[in-house]
Design a protein around this motif. Structure first.
Motif, short mmCIF file in Angstrom:
data_model
loop_
_atom_site.label_atom_id
_atom_site.label_comp_id
_atom_site.label_asym_id
_atom_site.label_seq_id
_atom_site.Cartn_x
_atom_site.Cartn_y
_atom_site.Cartn_z
N ALA A 119 20.18 -1.13 -10.39
CA ALA A 119 21.26 -1.14 -9.41
C ALA A 119 22.14 0.10 -9.50
N LEU A 120 21.97 0.89 -10.56
CA LEU A 120 22.73 2.13 -10.71
C LEU A 120 22.51 3.06 -9.52
N LEU A 121 21.31 3.01 -8.93
CA LEU A 121 21.00 3.90 -7.81
C LEU A 121 21.85 3.62 -6.58
N LEU A 122 22.48 2.46 -6.53
CA LEU A 122 23.21 2.08 -5.33
C LEU A 122 24.72 2.14 -5.48
N VAL A 123 25.22 2.64 -6.60
CA VAL A 123 26.67 2.76 -6.76
C VAL A 123 27.16 3.97 -5.97
N SER A 124 28.43 3.97 -5.66
CA SER A 124 29.02 5.13 -5.01
C SER A 124 29.25 6.21 -6.06
N ALA A 125 28.56 7.32 -5.92
CA ALA A 125 28.65 8.39 -6.93
C ALA A 125 30.06 8.91 -7.06
N GLU A 126 30.71 9.20 -5.93
CA GLU A 126 32.04 9.81 -5.97
C GLU A 126 33.12 8.82 -6.39
N ARG A 127 33.07 7.59 -5.86
CA ARG A 127 34.14 6.63 -6.14
C ARG A 127 33.96 5.87 -7.44
N THR A 128 32.72 5.66 -7.86
CA THR A 128 32.46 4.78 -9.00
C THR A 128 31.87 5.52 -10.20
N LEU A 129 30.79 6.25 -9.97
CA LEU A 129 30.07 6.87 -11.08
C LEU A 129 30.86 8.00 -11.73
N VAL A 130 31.28 8.97 -10.94
CA VAL A 130 31.93 10.16 -11.48
C VAL A 130 33.21 9.83 -12.25
N PRO A 131 34.11 8.97 -11.73
CA PRO A 131 35.32 8.65 -12.50
C PRO A 131 35.01 8.08 -13.89
N LYS A 132 33.95 7.28 -14.00
CA LYS A 132 33.59 6.71 -15.31
C LYS A 132 33.01 7.78 -16.23
#
Length: 395
Positions: A119-132
């Motif tokens: 499910a990692l492929l479907l996260v929002s890169a800018e809003r969710t992935l990058v901040p973490k």
């Protein structure tokens, strides 16, 4: 019937010429080899499990997982059956992969992470992935530490930054976690990481400090025994009370290990262990003596202990009470440690090169070099095969 199944198969797995995706996805339209391979993977029962409206998404998802992530067809098919993993455009997964690579993740790293947490492929890169990712870097987890952590535990990226990751880190800072050990701590305890668990741990660590438990032992609790030290505080104090009542001093190195054993062993299992040792001739005092010296021996299975006690009592002639004085010997491997060393000692006894009083159970627990010097090298001329026996080449 065959015609119906064939039409269903066509609707689920369109040929590559019929897969229409935006121009950025042209690399996925590598024509008939994939279509034939994918079609051959789907049985009629698998087709019937997929609703027609999901078929197109699943088909594209499988194509992407094979051609971009590099998964074997069977793995891609298995992952695509999960609704949360299906997608019909490469835009979002491409963005996730691009940002992961910006932070140093290789193709192999990405493949590992997606396989564990698709499910990692479907996260929002800018809003969710990058901040973490930025947060983890800001607390000192960068480079290979970052890739190692998230390749092992990509589910960590599921945690909310504001509700979980940041508050958890603020509590972790109060625990005795050594410099550079934060990544290892998160890898070890990712599955039980929560504010409540860490608050319990912080409270219980403070309680141990109030008992004058050495800081080294407290660090062990935070780093390796978190499951025990994160229990409800009232329950944790109960375990500590039991351990103290058994004669453990809070300043001893075995104190926190004993607390850990009690935290993991239910009362019924403890009673079963006591009964088992009594059947082998141990008095209750023998069990307590052994527990005070080596708490972890209580984790050994009944079958494991029975094999070793049978060998020590019936082959070596040792008394149960003698073994209780050296319980750590029960934690050693039969094949790699106990049998080779006991074989050496028995041969020396049979040849009259040593007498009963010239060795003890503690002799078995010597490190390799001291044992070799005392029982092998010294008698090489009289018994040339001793080293081979010790190495397990002769019995």
């Amino acid at each position: 019937m065959f015609g119906f199944c064939f039409r269903r198969l066509q609707s689920l797995v369109p040929s590559c010429s019929s897969i229409s995706v935006q121009s950025s996805a042209t690399r996925f339209q590598k024509a008939s080899p994939f279509s034939r391979l994918y079609s051959s993977l789907l049985s009629v029962s698998e087709i019937d499990d997929v609703k027609p409206k999901d078929a197109k998404d699943q088909s594209f998802t499988v194509s992407y997982l094979i051609n971009t992530i590099g998964f074997p067809p069977e793995v891609a098919l298995s992952l695509s059956k999960k609704r949360r993993v299906r997608f019909r455009s490469p835009k979002q997964p491409d963005s996730v992969i691009r940002h992961l690579k910006d932070y140093g993740f290789s193709d192999t790293d990405v493949s590992q992470m997606v396989k564990k947490h698709p499910a990692l492929l479907l996260v929002s890169a800018e809003r969710t992935l990058v901040p973490k990712l930025e947060f983890l870097c800001s607390i000192g987890i960068t480079g290979t530490d970052l890739t190692r952590l998230l390749c092992r535990k990509p589910v960590l990226l599921n945690y909310s930054l504001e509700i979980s990751l940041r508050p958890c880190y603020n509590i972790i800072k109060t625990l005795p976690i050594g410099d550079g050990q934060l990544g290892l701590f998160l890898r070890n305890w990712c599955r039980i990481l929560s504010v409540r668990v860490l608050q319990n741990a912080a409270s219980n660590v403070a309680y141990l400090r109030s008992l004058q438990v050495p800081e080294y032992s407290i660090s062990l609790c935070a780093s390796y025994y978190l499951f025990a030290v994160s229990r409800d505080t009232a329950k944790f104090k109960e375990y500590v009370g039991k351990v103290i009542s058994m004669g453990f001093s809070p300043s001893s190195t075995t104190f926190v290990k004993a607390v850990y054993v009690f935290a993991l062993m239910k009362g019924k299992k403890w009673s079963e262990r006591l009964k088992h040792y009594r059947e082998w001739g141990w008095a209750e005092d023998d069990v307590l003596t052994a527990f005070r010296k080596s708490p972890s021996f209580m984790f050994l299975s009944v079958e494991n202990v029975s094999i070793k006690l049978d060998f020590f009592v019936n082959n070596m002639g040792w008394q149960p009470a003698d073994i209780a004085e050296h319980p750590a010997v029960l934690t050693y491997s039969m094949e790699k440690w106990i049998i080779p060393r006991c074989s050496v000692i028995r041969i020396l006894l049979l040849k009259g090169l040593i007498r009963e009083g010239e060795y003890s159970i503690a002799s078995l627990m010597l490190r390799r070099d001291p044992f070799l010097n005392r029982f092998v090298n010294k008698y090489q001329e009289q018994v040339p095969e001793l080293l081979s026996i010790y190495e397990g080449k002769l019995v």
